[in-house]
Scaffold this motif. Structure first.
Motif, PDB file in Angstrom:
ATOM      1  N   ILE B  39       0.840  -1.208   0.000  1.00  0.00           N
ATOM      2  CA  ILE B  39       0.000   0.000   0.000  1.00  0.00           C
ATOM      3  C   ILE B  39       0.876   1.260   0.000  1.00  0.00           C
ATOM      4  CG2 ILE B  39      -1.669   1.327   1.397  1.00  0.00           C
ATOM      5  CD1 ILE B  39      -2.868  -1.489   2.114  1.00  0.00           C
ATOM      6  N   THR B  43       0.316   3.672  -3.265  1.00  0.00           N
ATOM      7  CA  THR B  43      -0.242   5.021  -3.067  1.00  0.00           C
ATOM      8  C   THR B  43       0.711   6.128  -3.552  1.00  0.00           C
ATOM      9  OG1 THR B  43       0.520   4.873  -0.787  1.00  0.00           O
ATOM     10  CG2 THR B  43      -1.818   4.453  -1.162  1.00  0.00           C
ATOM     11  N   TYR B  48      -2.386   4.044 -10.769  1.00  0.00           N
ATOM     12  CA  TYR B  48      -2.484   2.727 -10.140  1.00  0.00           C
ATOM     13  C   TYR B  48      -2.306   1.629 -11.176  1.00  0.00           C
ATOM     14  CZ  TYR B  48      -4.227   4.655  -5.716  1.00  0.00           C
ATOM     15  OH  TYR B  48      -4.348   5.311  -4.542  1.00  0.00           O
ATOM     16  N   GLN B  72      -9.625   2.135   1.930  1.00  0.00           N
ATOM     17  CA  GLN B  72      -9.454   3.505   2.440  1.00  0.00           C
ATOM     18  C   GLN B  72      -8.805   4.411   1.392  1.00  0.00           C
ATOM     19  OE1 GLN B  72      -7.249   3.345   6.113  1.00  0.00           O
ATOM     20  NE2 GLN B  72      -8.600   1.771   6.945  1.00  0.00           N
ATOM     21  N   TYR B  73      -7.921   3.815   0.592  1.00  0.00           N
ATOM     22  CA  TYR B  73      -7.224   4.599  -0.443  1.00  0.00           C
ATOM     23  C   TYR B  73      -7.925   4.508  -1.810  1.00  0.00           C
ATOM     24  CZ  TYR B  73      -3.490   4.885   2.988  1.00  0.00           C
ATOM     25  OH  TYR B  73      -2.771   5.120   4.129  1.00  0.00           O
TER      26      TYR B  73
END
Lengths: 628, 121
Positions: B39, B43, B48, B72-73
Motif C-alpha cells: 500500500i 499510493t 495505479y 481507504q485509499y
C-alpha cells in the motif's frame, strides 16, 4: 474479673444493665450494688453499710440463703440461680430471679449476684422461666461464647462456652483479656473495628477473628460485637458473642478452592498451578509450611525441610502401607526441626499413588481429625482436576500441531507445487529459444523449491515426531547448527546480498534438541525477508550469562529490517490457527513453533528492538537456553 | 498488456509471476512481501496498476486486512484485484470488499497471464 478494678469502674459499667447487680464478700456482706439495684429498691449506698444479703430478703425466703451459706461453708456448690423476694426500702416486695457467680473483687474472693425483678413485668409473671433461660442462654449455658471487656481490654465477664472454646478453666482465664488470645493476623482487624466503633462509625458489627486456644491451635470465630456505653454515652467497654466457625469455614473454603482449580481456563499455565494450590491450602488450614510432590518432582514448597528429607521415600513408604493420608503430631522431626504437626495426603494419577500434598506447622496438634478427612477429599479431587486439566492442555497442544501440519500441507506445499509447475511451464515456453541463462535460472529455482519441499516434508515428519519427543533434550554445540542455518537461508534469497556477522564461541554448548536448526532458520529467514534493502545485514551473538544458580546462554539475532511495533511483539509467539496471518511460511515453522520448541527445551524466546524505543530500526530475537 | 503489482511473501512465486506474466506481455511494476509495504508503494504511484495480484496467506498483514486498508485509499475502485485463496469463507469476505476475481494455488502461470489479459480487456 480483674483484680485491678475499683467500685467506681464497675459503677459506670454495670449501670447500663437493666439487671440489679450486687457483689458480696465473706459469704453475705454487700460490698457493691449498681444503680439499677438502688433505683428499684429505693436504698442508698449508705443504707447498705453493714448490711448483709439476708437483711434484704423477705423473711420467708431467708431459709434459702441460710441453706446456701451452709452448702458454701461445707465446700459444696449451691444452685447458681434462685428466686427470692427482695424487700425494698419502702417495705414493698419484689420477686427476683437471681444468678450467682464467683469472681475476684478488690483482691478478694467474691460472689456477684445479678437479679431481675420478675414480678414487675407481665411477661415474667406469666413465664418467669423465660427470662431466666434467656439470661442463662446469654451467659452461662449459651451455645455462643460470651465475653465482656472494659474499655481497657480487661475482662469483666466470660461464660463457660468461651472457656470451653479456648480450652482454659475459668480460673486461668478470668484475669486475661480476649485480645491476649488473638492470632497475629486478627489484631489489626480487631483494633480497626474498635477504632471505628469508638469514633461512632460503627456501634455494632459482625466480623471474623482467629483466636489461639490453649493447645496453640488457631480457630476462626464469627463475632457479633458492640460497644457498651455509660449513661452519658461514653464507651466503657465492649461485648462480643463468639461462634466457632472453624470447621464450617474450612469446609467452605476447601470446596471453594477445589472449584477454583476445576476451572481450566483460569490456569493455562500449569507451572503456577501447584504453587497456588499450596498457598491456598496453607491459608485454610493455618499451616506455615508444605510441599507438593508429583511424578518425581517437587512442584511447590513452603518453609524449610530437613536436608535428608526425601519426598520419594515418603511416598513409597505411605504407598507400601496402603495409606491415603497420614499425619504426625509432636514428632515430625523427619520433615524439619521446626515441624510439630504434619499431614501428608497422597495424590493419585491414573489411580496410582504419584505424589502427595504435605502441610506442616510449628504448632503441635494443629490438625483436627475432620481436617484430615477434608484434606484427603481435597487431594483426591484436585488430582482428578489436574489430570483433566493436563489432558485438556495436551489435547490443545495436539490440536495446534494438527493445525500446523494442515497449514504446512495446504499452504507451503501448494506454493511449492505452484512454483515448480510454473517454472516447468516456462521451460516449456523457452525450450525452442535455447536461452540457456533462462533455463539455468528456472532449473536452479525449481531445484531450490524442490529442496525446500523436501525440508518441509522433513519438518512435517519432525513435527509428528516432536509430539512425542519434543521433551527429549541433549547437549548440542551451537556454532555448527547456526552456520548450517545461515547457509541454508542465504541460498534461499538469490537476489539479496546477505551479510551475517556471527560472534559465537565454536565450542559453546547448550541443552536443546534436534529441531533447533529449524528455529534458527526461521528467525534468520524473517530477518532477511523483512529487510527490504537488497543488502541485508544480520548479527548473531552468543552470550553466556549467570542467573541465580543457573548457567544460561543467550543467542541474539539482530536485524536491520522494518522492525515490529511493541504492541505486535507478543502476538508473534502466540498460538496460530489456520489462516492466521502470523503464520510464517517458508521454513514451514512459524515463530509459534519456535516458541513451542524453545519452551520444550526449557528455554525462552523474546523480541526486543535493535535500538531501544525505536522499533523501526530493526529487531532482536533473543533465545535463552540452559548451557550444556 | 496490463500493468501488474504483486503482493506475495514468497520470493520464488514473485519471480515466477515476473517471468511468466511477461510472456503474455504484461508489465510487473512492483512487488511486495506484505500488504503494508504494498500500500505504501502503490499510493505513491501516479497511476495505479491495472491489476494487483494479492495472496491471502501472508505474515504481518494478510490479504483480507490488506483489502480493508486498500479500500481507504480507493485502490479497489481503480484497479482489478486478483485474490489468491482457496478458502470459501475468505472469498466471501473478499467479495464483500469488492473483489471479483479469484484464483487458487496451484495454478498455471501461462493460463494466469491469459486470464489477466481477458480481465483488463
Amino acid at each position: 474479673m480483674s483484680d485491678k478494678h475499683t467500685i467506681t469502674d464497675f459503677e459506670e459499667f454495670f449501670d447500663i444493665t437493666p439487671m440489679s447487680i450486687i457483689i458480696i464478700q465473706d459469704i453475705h456482706k454487700i460490698v457493691y450494688a449498681n444503680r439499677t439495684f438502688f433505683d428499684s429498691t429505693g436504698y442508698t449506698f449508705e443504707d447498705l453499710d453493714d448490711t448483709t444479703l439476708t437483711d434484704l430478703i423477705h423473711e420467708d425466703d431467708r431459709s434459702i440463703i441460710q441453706e446456701r451459706i451452709k452448702i458454701l461453708e461445707s465446700g459444696g456448690k449451691p444452685e447458681e440461680t434462685m428466686q427470692l423476694r427482695i424487700v425494698s426500702k419502702d417495705g414493698t416486695v419484689a420477686l427476683s430471679r437471681i444468678s450467682a457467680n464467683d469472681i475476684t473483687f478488690n483482691d478478694k474472693s467474691s460472689r456477684i449476684l445479678t437479679g431481675i425483678n420478675i414480678s414487675a413485668q407481665p411477661l415474667i409473671e406469666q413465664s418467669p422461666e423465660l427470662v431466666s433461660s434467656l439470661l442463662q442462654t446469654l451467659t452461662t449455658h449459651s451455645k455462643l461464647g460470651f465475653w465482656v471487656d472494659d474499655i481497657n481490654d480487661h475482662t469483666v465477664f466470660i461464660n463457660d462456652r468461651m472457656c470451653e472454646y479456648l480450652g482454659y478453666p475459668l480460673e486461668e482465664i478470668r484475669t486475661r483479656s480476649v485480645t491476649d488470645f488473638f492470632h497475629p493476623d486478627s489484631q489489626e482487624l480487631y483494633y480497626q473495628v474498635l477504632k471505628e466503633r469508638t469514633e461512632g462509625k460503627l456501634t455494632s458489627s459482625s466480623y471474623e477473628l482467629v483466636l489461639i486456644n490453649k493447645e496453640g491451635r488457631p480457630n476462626t470465630y464469627r463475632v457479633v460485637g458492640s460497644l457498651l456505653y455509660d449513661r452519658y454515652g461514653t464507651p466503657i467497654g465492649s461485648v462480643g458473642f463468639f461462634t466457632n466457625i472453624e470447621a464450617t469455614k474450612k469446609l467452605s473454603l476447601t470446596v471453594s478452592v477445589l472449584n477454583k482449580y476445576a476451572l481450566f481456563s483460569r490456569f493455562k499455565d500449569l507451572s503456577s498451578f501447584w504453587e497456588n494450590v499450596l498457598i491456598d491450602l496453607s491459608a485454610i488450614y493455618h499451616a506455615d509450611g508444605g510441599m507438593i510432590f508429583l511424578d518425581g518432582e517437587v512442584l511447590a514448597k513452603q518453609g524449610n525441610f530437613a536436608k535428608n528429607f526425601n519426598p520419594q521415600d515418603i511416598l513409597e513408604d505411605i504407598a507400601k502401607k496402603g495409606e491415603n493420608i497420614t499425619h504426625c503430631q509432636g514428632s515430625c522431626k523427619h520433615t524439619s526441626e521446626e515441624t510439630n504437626s504434619a499431614v501428608i495426603s497422597v495424590l493419585h494419577l491414573n489411580q496410582l499413588p504419584a505424589g502427595f500434598i504435605m502441610l506442616t506447622s510449628k504448632i503441635e496438634n494443629l490438625f483436627y481429625p475432620e481436617d484430615l478427612d477434608l484434606i484427603l477429599a481435597f487431594s483426591s479431587q484436585i488430582s482428578l482436576n489436574y489430570e483433566h486439566h493436563f489432558l485438556y492442555l495436551q489435547s490443545e497442544e495436539e490440536r495446534d500441531f494438527v493445525s500446523i501440519l494442515l497449514d504446512i500441507l495446504s499452504h507451503d506445499f501448494l506454493n511449492a507445487n505452484t512454483s515448480v509447475h510454473g517454472y516447468l511451464e516456462l521451460l516449456n515456453q523457452y525450450v525452442d529459444t535455447k536461452d540457456t541463462e533462462k533455463f539455468k535460472s528456472y532449473i536452479k529455482r525449481s531445484m531450490s523449491v524442490v529442496e525446500r519441499s523436501e525440508r518441509i516434508l522433513q519438518t512435517v515428519q519432525q513435527l509428528t515426531k516432536i509430539q512425542k519427543e519434543r521433551k527429549i533434550r541433549k547437549t548440542v554445540t551451537i556454532r555448527p547448527i547456526l552456520d548450517n542455518a545461515i547457509d541454508v537461508q542465504k541460498s534461499m534469497f538469490y537476489d539479496k546480498e546477505v551479510d551475517v556477522k556471527v560472534t559465537c564461541s565454536k565450542n559453546l554448548k547448550i541443552i536443546a534438541g534436534d529441531l533447533l536448526q529449524n528455529v534458527f532458520e526461521n528467525i534468520i529467514s524473517n530477518g532477511i525477508k523483512y529487510t527490504y534493502d537488497k543488502e541485508v545485514k544480520l548479527e548473531i551473538e552468543c552470550i553466556e550469562i549467570q542467573e541465580e544458580d543457573e548457567q544460561l546462554v543467550e543467542i541474539k539475532f539482530i536485524d536491520y529490517g522494518m522492525g515490529i511495533p511493541d504492541k505486535d511483539k507478543p502476538l508473534f509467539f502466540k498460538r496460530l490457527s489456520r489462516g492466521d496471518n502470523r503464520f510464517q511460511s517458508g521454513s514451514g515453522l512459524g515463530l509459534y513453533m519456535a516458541r513451542v520448541l524453545i519452551n520444550s527445551y526449557n528455554g525462552i524466546i523474546r523480541f526486543e528492538n535493535r535500538i531501544q524505543d525505536d522499533y523501526t530500526k530493526g529487531s532482536a530475537v533473543i533465545i535463552t537456553l540452559p548451557r550444556g | 498488456m496490463a500493468t501488474i503489482f504483486i503482493i506475495d511473501d514468497e520470493e520464488t512465486i514473485q519471480f515466477l509471476y515476473k517471468e511468466g506474466l511477461s510472456l503474455e506481455g504484461h508489465k510487473i511494476i512492483g512487488t511486495a512481501h506484505d500488504g503494508s509495504k504494498a500500500i505504501e508503494f502503490i499510493t505513491k504511484l501516479k497511476k495505479y496498476p491495472d491489476v494487483i495480484i494479492l495472496d491471502h496467506r501472508m505474515p504481518i498483514k494478510n490479504g483480507l486486512d490488506t483489502l480493508k486498508e486498500m479500500r481507504q485509499y480507493k485502490i479497489i475502485a481503480k484497479t482489478k484485484i486478483l485474490f489468491i485463496t482457496a478458502d470459501p469463507t475468505v472469498r466471501e469476505e473478499a467479495s464483500k470488499l469488492g473483489v471479483t476475481s479469484f484464483i487458487q494455488k496451484p495454478f498455471s502461470i501461462i493460463k494466469l497471464g491469459k486470464m489477466i489479459s481477458e480481465i483488463v480487456q
